[in-house]
Design a protein around this motif. Structure first.
Motif, mmCIF file in Angstrom:
data_model
loop_
_atom_site.group_PDB
_atom_site.id
_atom_site.type_symbol
_atom_site.label_atom_id
_atom_site.label_comp_id
_atom_site.label_asym_id
_atom_site.label_seq_id
_atom_site.Cartn_x
_atom_site.Cartn_y
_atom_site.Cartn_z
ATOM 1 N N THR A 176 -15.096 -0.243 44.016
ATOM 2 C CA THR A 176 -14.280 -1.133 44.830
ATOM 3 C C THR A 176 -15.100 -2.324 45.328
ATOM 4 O OG1 THR A 176 -13.150 0.862 45.551
ATOM 5 C CG2 THR A 176 -12.632 -1.158 46.737
ATOM 6 N N MET A 177 -14.817 -3.504 44.762
ATOM 7 C CA MET A 177 -15.534 -4.726 45.141
ATOM 8 C C MET A 177 -14.572 -5.911 45.097
ATOM 9 S SD MET A 177 -19.105 -4.390 42.993
ATOM 10 C CE MET A 177 -18.306 -4.153 41.406
ATOM 11 N N PRO A 178 -14.916 -6.990 45.812
ATOM 12 C CA PRO A 178 -14.084 -8.197 45.761
ATOM 13 C C PRO A 178 -14.251 -8.906 44.411
ATOM 14 C CG PRO A 178 -16.047 -8.588 47.077
ATOM 15 C CD PRO A 178 -16.037 -7.123 46.728
ATOM 16 N N GLU A 179 -13.473 -9.944 44.182
ATOM 17 C CA GLU A 179 -13.515 -10.748 42.951
ATOM 18 C C GLU A 179 -13.055 -9.942 41.735
ATOM 19 O OE1 GLU A 179 -14.100 -14.120 42.942
ATOM 20 O OE2 GLU A 179 -14.346 -13.916 45.098
ATOM 21 N N MET A 180 -13.947 -9.075 41.258
ATOM 22 C CA MET A 180 -13.624 -8.239 40.106
ATOM 23 C C MET A 180 -14.135 -6.841 40.422
ATOM 24 S SD MET A 180 -15.248 -8.400 36.264
ATOM 25 C CE MET A 180 -15.031 -10.154 36.058
ATOM 26 N N ASP A 181 -13.278 -5.822 40.283
ATOM 27 C CA ASP A 181 -13.736 -4.473 40.627
ATOM 28 C C ASP A 181 -14.667 -3.919 39.547
ATOM 29 O OD1 ASP A 181 -12.221 -3.311 38.552
ATOM 30 O OD2 ASP A 181 -10.572 -2.759 39.879
ATOM 31 N N GLY A 182 -15.270 -2.789 39.859
ATOM 32 C CA GLY A 182 -16.260 -2.193 38.972
ATOM 33 C C GLY A 182 -15.703 -1.765 37.631
ATOM 34 N N ILE A 183 -14.448 -1.350 37.593
ATOM 35 C CA ILE A 183 -13.868 -0.892 36.328
ATOM 36 C C ILE A 183 -13.659 -2.067 35.375
ATOM 37 C CG2 ILE A 183 -11.841 0.185 35.260
ATOM 38 C CD1 ILE A 183 -11.802 2.069 37.750
ATOM 39 N N GLU A 184 -13.167 -3.179 35.903
ATOM 40 C CA GLU A 184 -13.009 -4.378 35.070
ATOM 41 C C GLU A 184 -14.372 -4.894 34.606
ATOM 42 O OE1 GLU A 184 -11.439 -7.191 32.772
ATOM 43 O OE2 GLU A 184 -10.287 -5.569 33.723
ATOM 44 N N ALA A 185 -15.347 -4.886 35.512
ATOM 45 C CA ALA A 185 -16.703 -5.330 35.150
ATOM 46 C C ALA A 185 -17.279 -4.419 34.062
ATOM 47 C CB ALA A 185 -17.603 -5.329 36.377
ATOM 48 N N LEU A 186 -17.057 -3.122 34.202
ATOM 49 C CA LEU A 186 -17.510 -2.154 33.199
ATOM 50 C C LEU A 186 -16.910 -2.489 31.828
ATOM 51 C CD1 LEU A 186 -18.640 0.656 32.222
ATOM 52 C CD2 LEU A 186 -16.518 1.639 33.084
ATOM 53 N N LYS A 187 -15.608 -2.749 31.807
ATOM 54 C CA LYS A 187 -14.934 -3.071 30.534
ATOM 55 C C LYS A 187 -15.528 -4.334 29.915
ATOM 56 C CE LYS A 187 -10.533 -0.903 31.730
ATOM 57 N NZ LYS A 187 -9.198 -1.146 32.287
ATOM 58 N N ARG A 188 -15.798 -5.338 30.743
ATOM 59 C CA ARG A 188 -16.354 -6.599 30.219
ATOM 60 C C ARG A 188 -17.771 -6.408 29.703
ATOM 61 N NH1 ARG A 188 -13.769 -11.529 33.649
ATOM 62 N NH2 ARG A 188 -11.660 -10.673 33.658
ATOM 63 N N ILE A 189 -18.573 -5.640 30.457
ATOM 64 C CA ILE A 189 -19.956 -5.372 30.023
ATOM 65 C C ILE A 189 -19.937 -4.605 28.704
ATOM 66 C CG2 ILE A 189 -22.023 -3.998 30.548
ATOM 67 C CD1 ILE A 189 -21.646 -4.924 33.510
ATOM 68 N N ARG A 190 -19.053 -3.610 28.606
ATOM 69 C CA ARG A 190 -18.970 -2.813 27.366
ATOM 70 C C ARG A 190 -18.441 -3.649 26.200
ATOM 71 N NH1 ARG A 190 -20.597 2.391 26.547
ATOM 72 N NH2 ARG A 190 -18.683 2.701 25.390
ATOM 73 N N SER A 191 -17.658 -4.692 26.480
ATOM 74 C CA SER A 191 -17.189 -5.551 25.384
ATOM 75 C C SER A 191 -18.336 -6.436 24.885
ATOM 76 C CB SER A 191 -15.989 -6.390 25.814
ATOM 77 O OG SER A 191 -16.386 -7.413 26.685
ATOM 78 N N ILE A 192 -19.287 -6.753 25.764
ATOM 79 C CA ILE A 192 -20.472 -7.532 25.396
ATOM 80 C C ILE A 192 -21.470 -6.623 24.678
ATOM 81 C CG2 ILE A 192 -22.499 -8.753 26.321
ATOM 82 C CD1 ILE A 192 -20.624 -9.363 28.813
ATOM 83 N N ASP A 193 -21.666 -5.423 25.236
ATOM 84 C CA ASP A 193 -22.634 -4.459 24.716
ATOM 85 C C ASP A 193 -22.006 -3.073 24.716
ATOM 86 O OD1 ASP A 193 -24.704 -2.756 24.151
ATOM 87 O OD2 ASP A 193 -25.938 -3.307 25.875
ATOM 88 N N PRO A 194 -21.489 -2.643 23.557
ATOM 89 C CA PRO A 194 -20.823 -1.331 23.482
ATOM 90 C C PRO A 194 -21.740 -0.162 23.852
ATOM 91 C CG PRO A 194 -20.415 -2.622 21.498
ATOM 92 C CD PRO A 194 -21.455 -3.359 22.284
ATOM 93 N N ASN A 195 -23.058 -0.372 23.809
ATOM 94 C CA ASN A 195 -24.006 0.689 24.152
ATOM 95 C C ASN A 195 -24.468 0.639 25.602
ATOM 96 O OD1 ASN A 195 -24.055 1.719 21.464
ATOM 97 N ND2 ASN A 195 -25.325 -0.032 20.908
ATOM 98 N N ALA A 196 -23.878 -0.236 26.396
ATOM 99 C CA ALA A 196 -24.288 -0.369 27.799
ATOM 100 C C ALA A 196 -24.175 0.977 28.507
ATOM 101 C CB ALA A 196 -23.415 -1.398 28.503
ATOM 102 N N LYS A 197 -25.174 1.282 29.325
ATOM 103 C CA LYS A 197 -25.182 2.526 30.092
ATOM 104 C C LYS A 197 -24.854 2.185 31.542
ATOM 105 C CE LYS A 197 -28.433 5.084 27.229
ATOM 106 N NZ LYS A 197 -28.738 4.222 26.104
ATOM 107 N N VAL A 198 -23.682 2.637 31.988
ATOM 108 C CA VAL A 198 -23.223 2.324 33.339
ATOM 109 C C VAL A 198 -22.887 3.620 34.070
ATOM 110 C CG1 VAL A 198 -21.516 1.076 34.720
ATOM 111 C CG2 VAL A 198 -22.273 0.119 32.527
ATOM 112 N N VAL A 199 -23.455 3.769 35.270
ATOM 113 C CA VAL A 199 -23.138 4.889 36.145
ATOM 114 C C VAL A 199 -22.310 4.330 37.295
ATOM 115 C CG1 VAL A 199 -24.080 6.614 37.728
ATOM 116 C CG2 VAL A 199 -25.228 6.180 35.550
ATOM 117 N N MET A 200 -21.095 4.832 37.460
ATOM 118 C CA MET A 200 -20.212 4.361 38.522
ATOM 119 C C MET A 200 -20.537 5.064 39.836
ATOM 120 S SD MET A 200 -18.567 2.212 36.726
ATOM 121 C CE MET A 200 -17.222 1.611 37.744
#
Length: 120
Positions: free
Chosen positions: A56-80
């Motif tokens: 839960t964050m302003p501007e863009m939440d973590g789930i949307e950011a996760l999706k964008r990061i994974r679209s840039i780098d499908p191997n990105a390692k993200v811990v929510m």
């Protein structure tokens, strides 16, 4: 070489707590972001080994950011990171490609266990 981590949370106190846990255990915190938009930009700039991401964050939440990061780098390692009572969001995050999640308030051993598991 120590693993490079990007810490994303809109609360400075939470960033500080995670940074403290990580640096004391040999991880290199290469950057911080206060919202999802900044997280995506910093990910592209820094190419960290792992991202800890608040949901839960302003501007863009973590789930949307996760999706964008994974679209840039499908191997990105993200811990929510989420507060109690956000189970539905945690499920969304895992479906979006998060490797694990940690519940706030943070327990140092749980944070480290999650990161070690994700980084292998």
């Amino acid at each position: 070489m120590s693993k490079r981590v990007l810490v994303v949370d809109d609360a400075a106190f939470m960033r500080m707590m995670i940074k403290d846990i990580l640096t004391k255990n040999g991880y290199d915190v290469v950057g911080e972001a206060v919202d999802g938009t900044q997280a995506v930009d910093k990910y592209q700039e820094l190419h960290p080994d792992l991202v800890t991401m608040d949901i839960t964050m302003p501007e863009m939440d973590g789930i949307e950011a996760l999706k964008r990061i994974r679209s840039i780098d499908p191997n990105a390692k993200v811990v929510m990171c989420s507060a109690m009572g956000q189970q539905a969001m945690v499920i969304d995050a895992i479906q979006a490609g998060a490797r694990d999640f940690v519940v706030k308030p943070f327990q140092a051993d749980r944070v480290l266990e999650s990161i070690r598991k994700v980084l292998g």
